[in-house]
Write an enzyme that holds these catalytic residues in place. Structure first.
Site, PDB file in Angstrom:
ATOM      1  N   ARG A 196       4.182  -3.719  -1.361  1.00 60.61           N
ATOM      2  CA  ARG A 196       3.631  -4.134  -0.063  1.00 60.61           C
ATOM      3  C   ARG A 196       2.106  -4.096  -0.029  1.00 60.61           C
ATOM      4  NH1 ARG A 196       8.098  -3.115   3.407  1.00 60.61           N
ATOM      5  NH2 ARG A 196       9.741  -4.414   2.512  1.00 60.61           N
ATOM      6  N   GLU A 197       1.475  -3.794  -1.145  1.00 61.47           N
ATOM      7  CA  GLU A 197       0.020  -3.636  -1.141  1.00 61.47           C
ATOM      8  C   GLU A 197      -0.710  -4.898  -0.677  1.00 61.47           C
ATOM      9  OE1 GLU A 197       1.544  -0.575  -4.047  1.00 61.47           O
ATOM     10  OE2 GLU A 197       2.029  -2.643  -3.478  1.00 61.47           O
TER      11      GLU A 197
END
Length: 267
Positions: free
Chosen positions: A154-155
């Site tokens: 999810r970065e």
């Protein structure tokens, strides 16, 4: 950190539990109330465990208490308040890009150092394994996943990139295009897909995860120890070695094993 023992339990970090049973070291993420969200001090503790690993350990199991493997970075780290006792990410980032990169470097060892240990590392992964949690699973040599697993990077959705040594193993396992799609979209990879694309060796029911992992550990321990210790670095080098270098690695490893076989004392 306390000295590793032949058997027993240690807590090198408030959110880590380490159990030793003979040649097997089990490292448990132990903050289930926060879905095992991670902080930099935990990454440093993981790095020390890897870099001081007893050479008698043959298998390391990475697992987690509770329904989730790890929800990733404790997002409070990205707020002005931060987390008590932890480095301020925002303050470090404000000092400069290189300064921030230098801060990250030792944290990466909590993930990358597992590739350097002689022991085979097995991750048993259930529930959420997001961001830093996904990257810790990728730090292992083998992954067993539960059927409820949710793997996600999810970065990028936060305006960042994966930076905890997860990009290389992800690309090696699934290829550049699939790795780009998984990271750029931040989507969830479920159990069946994880097995199909090579992220996991096997997917099992949640209530079978512990037993299946134990069976895999037993199978690894049943292999002749010298051969398995040669096999791990041999296969890891194959990812980046030239053909000639890999051929040399093969024959040199075989030479050591054959020499040991024919010269060992016979009873």
């Amino acid at each position: 950190m306390t000295e590793q023992r032949t058997s027993g339990q240690d807590r090198p970090h408030p959110h880590l539990r380490v159990d030793r049973e003979g040649p097997v070291l089990t490292i448990s993420l132990s903050n289930p109330e926060r879905r095992n969200a991670k902080t930099p001090s935990l990454w440093l503790a993981l790095a020390e465990l890897a870099e001081t690993l007893d050479p008698e350990v043959r298998v390391v199991v990475l697992r987690a208490d509770g329904p989730s493997f790890s929800a990733g970075l404790d997002l409070a780290m990205l707020t002005p308040e931060g987390v008590d006792g932890e480095v301020s990410m925002l303050e470090q980032a404000a000092r400069g890009a290189q300064e921030m990169a230098d801060v990250i470097a030792p944290f990466q060892r909590g993930f990358s150092a597992w590739a350097d240990v002689d022991a085979v590392v097995v991750a048993a992964v259930q529930g959420h394994a997001i961001g830093a949690g996904f990257q810790l699973a990728l730090a292992a040599d083998l992954r067993v996943v539960a059927d409820d697993v949710q793997l996600a990077m999810r970065e990028t959705s936060l305006g960042l990139v994966p930076d905890l040594a997860g990009t290389a193993p992800l690309v090696h396992l699934v290829g550049y295009s699939k790795a780009l799609e998984i990271c750029a979209t931040g989507r969830t990879v479920h159990a069946d897909e994880a097995v199909a694309i090579g992220l996991a060796s096997v997917a099992v029911r949640v209530d079978e995860l512990e037993a299946t992992t134990a069976d895999l550990v037993s199978a690894l321990l049943a292999a002749p120890e010298p051969a398995l210790r040669e096999l791990k670095p041999l296969l890891r080098r194959a990812v980046t070695a030239t053909r000639d270098d890999q051929l040399r690695h093969e024959r040199e490893a075989q030479g050591r094993l054959m020499h040991a076989l024919v010269t060992r004392p016979r009873h």
